[in-house]
Design a protein around this motif. Structure first.
Motif, PDB file in Angstrom:
ATOM      1  N   UNK A  61       0.826  -1.192   0.000  1.00  0.00           N
ATOM      2  CA  UNK A  61       0.000   0.000   0.000  1.00  0.00           C
ATOM      3  C   UNK A  61       0.869   1.255   0.000  1.00  0.00           C
ATOM      4  N   UNK A  62       0.622   2.215  -0.927  1.00  0.00           N
ATOM      5  CA  UNK A  62       1.453   3.413  -0.987  1.00  0.00           C
ATOM      6  C   UNK A  62       1.243   4.311   0.213  1.00  0.00           C
ATOM      7  N   UNK A  63       2.284   4.993   0.630  1.00  0.00           N
ATOM      8  CA  UNK A  63       2.211   5.902   1.770  1.00  0.00           C
ATOM      9  C   UNK A  63       1.983   7.314   1.252  1.00  0.00           C
ATOM     10  N   UNK A  64       0.991   8.009   1.836  1.00  0.00           N
ATOM     11  CA  UNK A  64       0.760   9.394   1.450  1.00  0.00           C
ATOM     12  C   UNK A  64       0.193   9.531   0.048  1.00  0.00           C
ATOM     13  N   UNK A  65       0.139  10.770  -0.396  1.00  0.00           N
ATOM     14  CA  UNK A  65      -0.398  11.056  -1.719  1.00  0.00           C
ATOM     15  C   UNK A  65       0.605  10.617  -2.789  1.00  0.00           C
ATOM     16  N   UNK A  66       0.120   9.923  -3.806  1.00  0.00           N
ATOM     17  CA  UNK A  66       1.009   9.422  -4.842  1.00  0.00           C
ATOM     18  C   UNK A  66       0.339   9.555  -6.200  1.00  0.00           C
ATOM     19  N   UNK A  67       1.153   9.857  -7.219  1.00  0.00           N
ATOM     20  CA  UNK A  67       0.631   9.943  -8.574  1.00  0.00           C
ATOM     21  C   UNK A  67       0.953   8.678  -9.357  1.00  0.00           C
ATOM     22  N   UNK A  68       1.313   7.613  -8.645  1.00  0.00           N
ATOM     23  CA  UNK A  68       1.736   6.392  -9.325  1.00  0.00           C
ATOM     24  C   UNK A  68       0.602   5.781 -10.128  1.00  0.00           C
ATOM     25  N   UNK A  69      -0.635   5.921  -9.658  1.00  0.00           N
ATOM     26  CA  UNK A  69      -1.761   5.375 -10.419  1.00  0.00           C
ATOM     27  C   UNK A  69      -1.847   6.038 -11.790  1.00  0.00           C
ATOM     28  N   UNK A  70      -1.707   7.363 -11.828  1.00  0.00           N
ATOM     29  CA  UNK A  70      -1.761   8.075 -13.099  1.00  0.00           C
ATOM     30  C   UNK A  70      -0.591   7.671 -14.003  1.00  0.00           C
ATOM     31  N   UNK A  71       0.573   7.467 -13.402  1.00  0.00           N
ATOM     32  CA  UNK A  71       1.735   7.053 -14.185  1.00  0.00           C
ATOM     33  C   UNK A  71       1.535   5.658 -14.773  1.00  0.00           C
ATOM     34  N   UNK A  72       0.927   4.783 -13.997  1.00  0.00           N
ATOM     35  CA  UNK A  72       0.644   3.441 -14.504  1.00  0.00           C
ATOM     36  C   UNK A  72      -0.361   3.498 -15.651  1.00  0.00           C
ATOM     37  N   UNK A  73      -1.387   4.324 -15.503  1.00  0.00           N
ATOM     38  CA  UNK A  73      -2.383   4.469 -16.570  1.00  0.00           C
ATOM     39  C   UNK A  73      -1.752   5.036 -17.840  1.00  0.00           C
ATOM     40  N   UNK A  74      -0.896   6.041 -17.675  1.00  0.00           N
ATOM     41  CA  UNK A  74      -0.248   6.648 -18.835  1.00  0.00           C
ATOM     42  C   UNK A  74       0.663   5.645 -19.540  1.00  0.00           C
ATOM     43  N   UNK A  75       1.415   4.875 -18.758  1.00  0.00           N
ATOM     44  CA  UNK A  75       2.308   3.874 -19.341  1.00  0.00           C
ATOM     45  C   UNK A  75       1.504   2.781 -20.045  1.00  0.00           C
TER      46      UNK A  75
END
Length: 209
Positions: A8-22
């Protein structure tokens, strides 16, 4: 202290958007079966655990990509049911599903393979949004006495789907055979032409008497 779940990611993360973009880029360039979650994770600077956390699986990520791409089209079908004209329905569809758009290229790839979760998305999320709009249009024509009652409703639905999807799914063939360039200007002309054609057909012999 509450224990954090693994992955589970800690704090606010933009990793979901990066995964979607990739994933969007990968699925645009390659068929679903040729894309790996490892490739997507590496492109996004993430790992496989984050794909599982946010999307559950490769299929879940793929569906999320298609959902994001199709949101403008989906919003059209969900709103103002029965209020849009045939011209508005077709022209909006052609605009959002522009031949050079990510949505069109991704869905074309999805529909070209029989066992592909993208096919289910098109059937369940897009086409099932469109048909009620068309049915409402037919009902309005019938109520106003403008519809040729000899027309088979089931065949009308089939004609409608052909009108909406075939030019976009067969872009390469059309350009090669007919020597046209299916750009924004051409699609606008085609939308107007197809609407005139199907409108005349819907009203049938009523226009000639």
């Amino acid at each position: 202290m509450e224990k954090r779940r693994p992955g589970r990611p800690v704090g606010r993360s933009d990793i979901r958007d990066k995964l979607l973009a990739a994933a969007r880029e990968c699925f645009r360039q390659h068929p679903y079966g040729k894309v790996t979650t490892r490739e997507i994770a590496e492109m996004a600077g993430s790992n496989l655990a984050m794909i599982h956390y946010y999307f559950g699986s490769k299929e879940g990520l793929y569906q999320a990509v298609l959902g994001d791409l199709a949101r403008p089209l989906d919003e059209v079908w969900k709103s103002d049911e029965g209020q849009l004209s045939l011209e508005s329905l077709v022209s909006t569809h052609y605009q959002v599903m522009a031949p050079d758009s990510d949505l069109n290229s991704t869905l074309t790839s999805a529909l070209s393979v029989e066992h592909n979760p993208g096919r289910d998305f098109v059937l369940n999320q897009l086409i099932n949004r469109q048909l009620p709009q068309f049915d409402a249009l037919i009902d309005n024509l019938r109520a106003s006495g403008e519809l040729d009652e000899s027309l088979d409703p089931a065949l009308l639905r089939l004609s409608f789907l052909n009108l909406m999807w075939q030019p976009l799914m067969m872009r390469e063939l059309y350009e090669q055979v007919f020597g046209v360039t299916m750009d924004e200007h051409f699609m606008a002309r085609l939308a107007e032409h197809n609407c005139r054609l199907i409108s005349s057909g819907l009203r049938g012999s009523r226009l000639t008497h």
